[in-house]
Scaffold this motif. Sequence first.
Motif, mmCIF file in Angstrom:
data_model
loop_
_atom_site.group_PDB
_atom_site.id
_atom_site.type_symbol
_atom_site.label_atom_id
_atom_site.label_comp_id
_atom_site.label_asym_id
_atom_site.label_seq_id
_atom_site.Cartn_x
_atom_site.Cartn_y
_atom_site.Cartn_z
ATOM 1 N N SER A 240 -71.328 -18.736 -21.601
ATOM 2 C CA SER A 240 -72.092 -18.259 -23.134
ATOM 3 C C SER A 240 -72.337 -16.889 -22.884
ATOM 4 O O SER A 240 -72.010 -15.998 -21.965
ATOM 5 N N ILE A 241 -72.971 -16.486 -24.053
ATOM 6 C CA ILE A 241 -73.351 -15.067 -24.174
ATOM 7 C C ILE A 241 -74.522 -14.627 -22.870
ATOM 8 O O ILE A 241 -74.393 -13.463 -22.879
ATOM 9 N N ALA A 242 -74.964 -15.568 -22.462
ATOM 10 C CA ALA A 242 -76.178 -15.437 -21.373
ATOM 11 C C ALA A 242 -75.440 -14.701 -20.264
ATOM 12 O O ALA A 242 -75.728 -13.984 -19.625
ATOM 13 N N ASP A 243 -74.291 -15.451 -20.023
ATOM 14 C CA ASP A 243 -73.337 -14.988 -18.794
ATOM 15 C C ASP A 243 -73.016 -13.326 -18.982
ATOM 16 O O ASP A 243 -73.056 -12.440 -18.371
ATOM 17 N N ILE A 244 -72.317 -13.310 -20.434
ATOM 18 C CA ILE A 244 -71.969 -11.819 -20.801
ATOM 19 C C ILE A 244 -73.123 -10.738 -20.526
ATOM 20 O O ILE A 244 -73.001 -9.722 -20.186
ATOM 21 N N ALA A 245 -74.287 -11.305 -21.127
ATOM 22 C CA ALA A 245 -75.145 -10.414 -20.854
ATOM 23 C C ALA A 245 -75.528 -9.950 -19.542
ATOM 24 O O ALA A 245 -75.936 -8.831 -19.341
ATOM 25 N N LEU A 246 -75.699 -10.881 -18.709
ATOM 26 C CA LEU A 246 -76.044 -10.566 -17.285
ATOM 27 C C LEU A 246 -74.729 -10.063 -16.615
ATOM 28 O O LEU A 246 -74.937 -9.293 -15.606
ATOM 29 N N TYR A 247 -73.722 -10.202 -16.957
ATOM 30 C CA TYR A 247 -72.432 -9.917 -16.280
ATOM 31 C C TYR A 247 -72.299 -8.345 -16.228
ATOM 32 O O TYR A 247 -71.955 -7.633 -15.501
ATOM 33 N N ALA A 248 -72.748 -7.828 -17.614
ATOM 34 C CA ALA A 248 -72.366 -6.462 -17.963
ATOM 35 C C ALA A 248 -72.953 -5.480 -17.088
ATOM 36 O O ALA A 248 -72.152 -4.651 -16.458
ATOM 37 N N TYR A 249 -74.241 -5.675 -16.416
ATOM 38 C CA TYR A 249 -74.668 -4.498 -15.275
ATOM 39 C C TYR A 249 -74.572 -5.361 -13.992
ATOM 40 O O TYR A 249 -74.774 -4.530 -13.084
ATOM 41 N N GLY B 55 -71.859 -3.078 -44.756
ATOM 42 C CA GLY B 55 -72.535 -2.017 -44.639
ATOM 43 C C GLY B 55 -74.100 -2.156 -43.721
ATOM 44 O O GLY B 55 -74.639 -0.897 -43.489
ATOM 45 N N HIS B 56 -74.357 -2.963 -43.444
ATOM 46 C CA HIS B 56 -75.748 -3.243 -42.566
ATOM 47 C C HIS B 56 -75.381 -3.014 -41.434
ATOM 48 O O HIS B 56 -74.262 -3.299 -40.870
ATOM 49 N N PHE B 57 -76.452 -2.510 -40.473
ATOM 50 C CA PHE B 57 -76.547 -2.241 -39.293
ATOM 51 C C PHE B 57 -77.031 -2.990 -38.231
ATOM 52 O O PHE B 57 -78.306 -3.542 -38.660
ATOM 53 N N LEU B 58 -76.614 -3.428 -37.141
ATOM 54 C CA LEU B 58 -77.373 -4.125 -36.258
ATOM 55 C C LEU B 58 -77.390 -3.497 -34.674
ATOM 56 O O LEU B 58 -76.447 -3.289 -34.274
ATOM 57 N N ALA B 59 -78.575 -3.478 -34.308
ATOM 58 C CA ALA B 59 -78.805 -2.525 -33.034
ATOM 59 C C ALA B 59 -79.297 -3.866 -32.124
ATOM 60 O O ALA B 59 -79.491 -4.875 -32.489
ATOM 61 N N GLU B 60 -79.466 -3.347 -30.695
ATOM 62 C CA GLU B 60 -79.744 -4.254 -29.482
ATOM 63 C C GLU B 60 -78.795 -5.355 -29.023
ATOM 64 O O GLU B 60 -78.294 -6.051 -29.840
ATOM 65 N N SER B 61 -78.187 -4.988 -27.969
ATOM 66 C CA SER B 61 -77.003 -5.753 -27.448
ATOM 67 C C SER B 61 -76.800 -7.150 -27.726
ATOM 68 O O SER B 61 -76.217 -7.718 -28.049
ATOM 69 N N ASN B 62 -78.154 -7.395 -27.355
ATOM 70 C CA ASN B 62 -78.283 -9.252 -27.432
ATOM 71 C C ASN B 62 -78.346 -9.861 -28.395
ATOM 72 O O ASN B 62 -77.977 -10.824 -28.912
ATOM 73 N N ALA B 63 -79.020 -9.107 -29.494
ATOM 74 C CA ALA B 63 -79.240 -9.500 -30.831
ATOM 75 C C ALA B 63 -77.658 -9.400 -31.544
ATOM 76 O O ALA B 63 -77.364 -10.446 -32.353
ATOM 77 N N TRP C 232 -82.381 -16.239 -20.610
ATOM 78 C CA TRP C 232 -81.719 -15.198 -19.642
ATOM 79 C C TRP C 232 -81.318 -13.965 -20.438
ATOM 80 O O TRP C 232 -81.333 -12.975 -19.474
ATOM 81 N N MET C 233 -81.439 -13.885 -21.550
ATOM 82 C CA MET C 233 -81.100 -12.600 -22.338
ATOM 83 C C MET C 233 -82.350 -11.805 -22.346
ATOM 84 O O MET C 233 -82.275 -10.650 -21.997
ATOM 85 N N PHE C 234 -83.363 -12.445 -22.338
ATOM 86 C CA PHE C 234 -84.824 -11.651 -22.357
ATOM 87 C C PHE C 234 -85.056 -11.280 -20.701
ATOM 88 O O PHE C 234 -85.395 -10.145 -20.493
ATOM 89 N N PHE C 235 -84.804 -11.976 -19.894
ATOM 90 C CA PHE C 235 -84.667 -11.686 -18.274
ATOM 91 C C PHE C 235 -83.781 -10.517 -18.206
ATOM 92 O O PHE C 235 -84.311 -9.567 -17.467
ATOM 93 N N GLU C 236 -82.736 -10.512 -18.636
ATOM 94 C CA GLU C 236 -81.833 -9.389 -18.309
ATOM 95 C C GLU C 236 -82.252 -8.059 -19.029
ATOM 96 O O GLU C 236 -82.385 -7.091 -18.349
#
Length: 205
Positions: free
Chosen positions: A156-165, A61-69, A94-98
């Motif tokens: 890694s998830i850094a690639d996913i974060a930057l690939y998205a946009y 039931g907890h909620f998490l926001a922010e795509s990179n978190a 790289w996620m903060f850079f994104e």
Amino acid sequence: MLRLYDYLESGNGYKVRLLLTQLGLPFERVEMDILEGETRTPAFLAKNANGRIPLLELEDGHFLAESNAIQWYLAEGTALLPDDRRLRAEVLQWMFFEQYSHEPFIAVLRFWHHAGTLAEHGEAEIAAKRAGGEAALGVMERHLRERPYCVGDAYSIADIALYAYTHVAGEGGFDLEAYPAVTTWLARVRSQPGHVPITEPVGGP
Ligand SMILES: N[C@@H](CCC(=O)N[C@@H](CS)C(=O)NCC(=O)O)C(=O)O
């Protein structure tokens, strides 16, 4: 089951949708019409005070926001987030850079095109967004000339974060052909097992 509040065209939502799919985690996707203000209702604001998707509702039931978190939470303990301390910090780098140097330019210009609101923005404002986006793509181009992925030698998830946009930057008027190392990396990311396009509404019900 995990529940993802999402909007199909959103690159931020896509990061989470893609990661959930690649990790083989079942989830229910709830489409929110952000253009109609569905994330600004009292009911949604009670879930995320920031009124934005993506929002992940956990099984407890907890909620998490922010795509990179959300990505960080989901990838912990998997091959998509390294164990090594320095490499983990580079993933965050790289996620903060994104979020600070890439998304506010490339995603915003794309959104103005999609929402049909480009004409509401002044020439100088549009030029500043374009310059910021070109700068971000330039940083990525120089980085990816030397290595296959954003961090270390693994996807890694850094690639996913930057690939998205990045992969849809053309929809905001950016010419990706001017960035050959980025283009090669985009194809490498696309070839990962379980990859799904941004247009595919993966997830149940
Ligand atoms: N920094 C946030 C940005 C989230 C965001 O901007 N979401 C947009 C869609 S991409 C949204 O929900 N907009 C609706 C609104 O602001 O009302 C993240 O990475 O998740």
